[in-house]
Design an enzyme around this catalytic site. Structure first.
Site, short mmCIF file in Angstrom:
data_model
loop_
_atom_site.label_atom_id
_atom_site.label_comp_id
_atom_site.label_asym_id
_atom_site.label_seq_id
_atom_site.Cartn_x
_atom_site.Cartn_y
_atom_site.Cartn_z
N ARG A 52 0.69 -1.40 -0.10
CA ARG A 52 -0.17 -0.05 -0.05
C ARG A 52 0.75 1.27 -0.07
O ARG A 52 1.18 1.64 -1.07
CB ARG A 52 -0.92 -0.05 1.21
N ASN A 82 -0.44 -2.64 -7.64
CA ASN A 82 -1.90 -1.96 -7.58
C ASN A 82 -1.94 -1.16 -6.80
O ASN A 82 -2.95 -1.24 -5.83
CB ASN A 82 -2.74 -3.37 -7.68
N ASP A 276 0.61 -13.56 -0.36
CA ASP A 276 -0.56 -12.38 -0.99
C ASP A 276 -1.11 -11.40 0.20
O ASP A 276 -2.27 -11.20 0.42
CB ASP A 276 -1.60 -13.05 -1.57
C1 NCD Z 1 -5.81 -7.81 -3.30
C2 NCD Z 1 -5.66 -6.43 -3.00
O1 NCD Z 1 -6.27 -6.17 -1.71
O2 NCD Z 1 -4.49 -5.76 -3.06
N1 NCD Z 1 -6.90 -8.60 -2.76
C3 NCD Z 1 -6.96 -9.85 -2.63
O3 NCD Z 1 -7.85 -10.31 -2.32
N2 NCD Z 1 -5.87 -10.69 -3.11
C4 NCD Z 1 -6.36 -7.52 -4.78
C5 NCD Z 1 -6.84 -8.27 -5.47
O4 NCD Z 1 -6.50 -9.38 -5.86
O5 NCD Z 1 -8.20 -8.25 -5.78
ZN ZN Z 2 -2.15 -9.91 -4.65
#
Ligand code: NCD
Ligand code: ZN
Length: 404
Positions: A52, A82, A276
Site C-alpha cells: 500500500r 496495484n 498475498d
Molecule cells: C488484493 C489487494 O487487496 O490488493 N486483494 C486480494 O484479495 N488478493 C487485490 C486483488 O487481488 O483483488
Molecule cells: Zn495480490
C-alpha cells in the site's frame, strides 16, 4: 558467526556458518561460532505482498509492512503495483523505490504494472527501470479487476509476451465467471480460475499467483509455468465464513473443504508459498474489501505445521526460499550456501505461541489467523547482520539502493 542445527542441502546438520561481507563464506562441522538455540533456516522470500503506502497509508506502509516481514522471518519481499497511484510509469516506480530505500526493514523489490494505458510502450519503460533497478516481474497482471485499466485482456497479454523478456506473474481469474456479491466465494467461481489458467497457458508460460483449485494446479504442473499457493488457500475453506464473517472476502475466494485439503496434501508439488499479504482495515473489510494480511504469520505458521509433520521442512524451505529465488532471479538469496547472502532465521521449535493481532506489526490491525499456533523467529540475520534479537527489532540494517 553462528553454530547450531542448520538446514543445509535438504537436511538438518550440526554445523557452523562463517560470514564475510554479508555472504556465507564457509558452512561446516568444523566451523566455529556462537551456539544458537533452535534451528537455523534460510530467511524467507515473500514474492507477493501489497504494501500500500502512497495514498493508502492508513492500511499499510512500506515501513510497517517490511517490519511485519522481518518479524515473520522474511528477508526479501516483492511488492505488487496495484497501489494508489498504480506503479505504471518509471517515475512512480523510482518514487516508490526511493521510499523503500529510506523505510524498508528488509530487502525490497517491486513488480511493475501492465495496464491498458501503458501496454504499447511497456518494453521502453521496462528498459528504463532495468537500467537502475532489478525488476523481478511484470505483475501481478490482472485478467480480472474492478479497475478497467488493470483488467488486461488475453490479446494484450499475447502481444506483451511476444515483445518482452520479463517474467510475468498473473492473477488468473476470468471476468466471464466473476459476478459481484458477498461473500465473494459464492460469486467468483472456481471456473474463473480454471478457464483463465487454461487460456493463459495457450499463450505462454507464466508464474501464476495464488492458485486455489486442483484443476488449475494440475494444468500448471504439466506445463513449463510455475505457481504459488497461499497460507489462506491451504488452511481456510468456505466454512470459515462462520468465523470470519464480513472479513471472509479474498481474491481468489476461499474454496470448499475438499479443494483446500487437496491443495495442502499436494503442497510438495507447488512451486512457491507466498502470502498475498493484502492488508485492509477492519472497516474496509466490513465493506467487502478483498484480502488478508499474512506476511508476518506465513513462515511461523508453516514452521509450526512442519514440526507437526503436516508439511516437511524440506518442502517448506524450498517453497519459501529456494524456489522464489530461482524463479524470480534473486541470485544471492534462497539457501544457506557458500556465496549466498547470510539471510537466516532462527526458530526455537518448542516456542509455540498463539497468534494475537495485537502483537503483529501490520498497520491493518487484524489477522484471520487469530489464536492459530505458530513459531515466530527469535533471531533474524540480514546479510550477516542481526536485525531481530529475542523477537525484538534492532536498528535498521537495509540501506541500499538496489538490493539484488
Ligand atoms: C488484493 C489487494 O487487496 O490488493 N486483494 C486480494 O484479495 N488478493 C487485490 C486483488 O487481488 O483483488
Ligand atoms: Zn495480490
Amino acid at each position: 558467526m553462528l553454530r547450531g542445527r542448520i538446514f543445509y542441502r535438504g537436511e538438518f546438520v550440526e554445523a557452523g556458518i562463517e560470514v564475510e561481507e554479508g555472504k556465507i563464506r564457509r558452512v561446516g562441522k568444523l566451523v566455529d561460532g556462537r551456539k544458537v538455540k533452535g534451528v537455523i533456516l534460510p530467511a524467507g522470500i515473500d514474492v507477493h505482498v501489497h504494501l500500500r503506502d502512497f495514498e493508502e497509508k492508513h492500511k499499510e506502509t512500506i515501513e510497517t509492512g517490511t517490519e511485519a516481514a522481518l518479524h515473520g522471518g522474511i528477508c526479501l519481499v516483492v511488492d505488487q503495483p496495484n497501489t494508489k497511484p498504480v506503479v505504471d510509469s518509471e517515475d512512480i516506480y523510482f518514487r516508490r523505490m526511493e521510499v523503500a530505500k529510506k523505510k524498508a526493514f528488509v530487502d525490497y523489490t517491486l513488480n511493475f504494472a501492465l495496464t491498458n494505458s501503458n501496454c504499447d510502450e511497456i518494453d521502453i519503460i521496462v528498459e528504463k527501470i532495468r537500467r537502475k533497478y532489478y525488476l523481478p516481474a511484470i505483475g501481478e497482471v490482472f485478467i480480472q479487476h474492478n479497475n478497467e485499466d488493470l483488467q488486461i485482456g488475453y490479446e494484450t497479454l499475447r502481444k506483451v509476451v511476444s515483445e518482452l523478456q520479463s517474467l510475468i506473474t498473473l492473477h488468473a481469474e476470468d471476468p466471464e465467471f466473476v459476478k459481484p456479491g458477498f461473500p465473494n466465494f459464492r460469486f467468483r467461481s472456481r471456473e474463473a480460475e480454471i478457464r483463465a489458467v487454461e487460456k493463459a497457458l495457450k499463450i505462454s508460460s507464466f508464474h501464476f499467483c495464488h492458485i486455489s483449485t486442483k484443476d488449475a494446479a494440475e494444468m500448471i504442473m504439466e506445463s513449463d509455468s510455475t505457481f504459488e499457493v497461499t497460507p489462506h488457500h491451504l488452511l481456510f475453506s468456505t466454512e470459515e465464513y462462520a468465523r470470519l464473517g464480513d472479513a471472509v472476502n479474498v481474491n481468489p475466494p476461499l474454496r470448499s473443504r475438499d479443494e483446500v485439503e487437496w491443495l495442502l496434501r499436494n503442497f510438495h508439488r507447488a512451486d512457491v508459498l507466498a502470502s498475498d499479504h493484502a492488508p485492509h482495515t477492519p472497516e474496509d473489510k466490513k465493506a467487502g474489501a478483498p484480502g488478508f494480511p499474512g506476511v508476518e504469520t506465513m513462515y511461523p505458521i508453516f514452521v509450526f505445521l512442519a514440526t507437526r509433520g503436516v508439511v516437511s521442512f524440506r518442502d517448506l524451505v524450498e517453497k519459501i526460499a529456494a524456489n522464489p529465488a530461482k524463479i524470480f532471479g534473486f541470485r544471492d538469496y534462497g539457501e544457506i550456501e557458500v556465496g549466498k547472502f547470510a539471510n537466516l532465521a532462527v526458530f526455537e521449535l518448542k516456542n509455540v505461541e498463539e497468534i494475537n493481532a495485537d502483537k503483529l506489526h501490520s498497520k491493518c490491525g487484524w489477522t484471520p489467523y487469530e489464536s492459530f499456533k505458530a513459531i515466530f523467529p527469535k533471531e533474524v540475520y540480514l546479510r550477516g547482520t542481526e536485525a531481530l534479537e529475542c523477537g525484538e527489532r534492532l536498528g535498521r540494517v537495509i540501506e541500499t539502493d538496489n538490493p539484488v
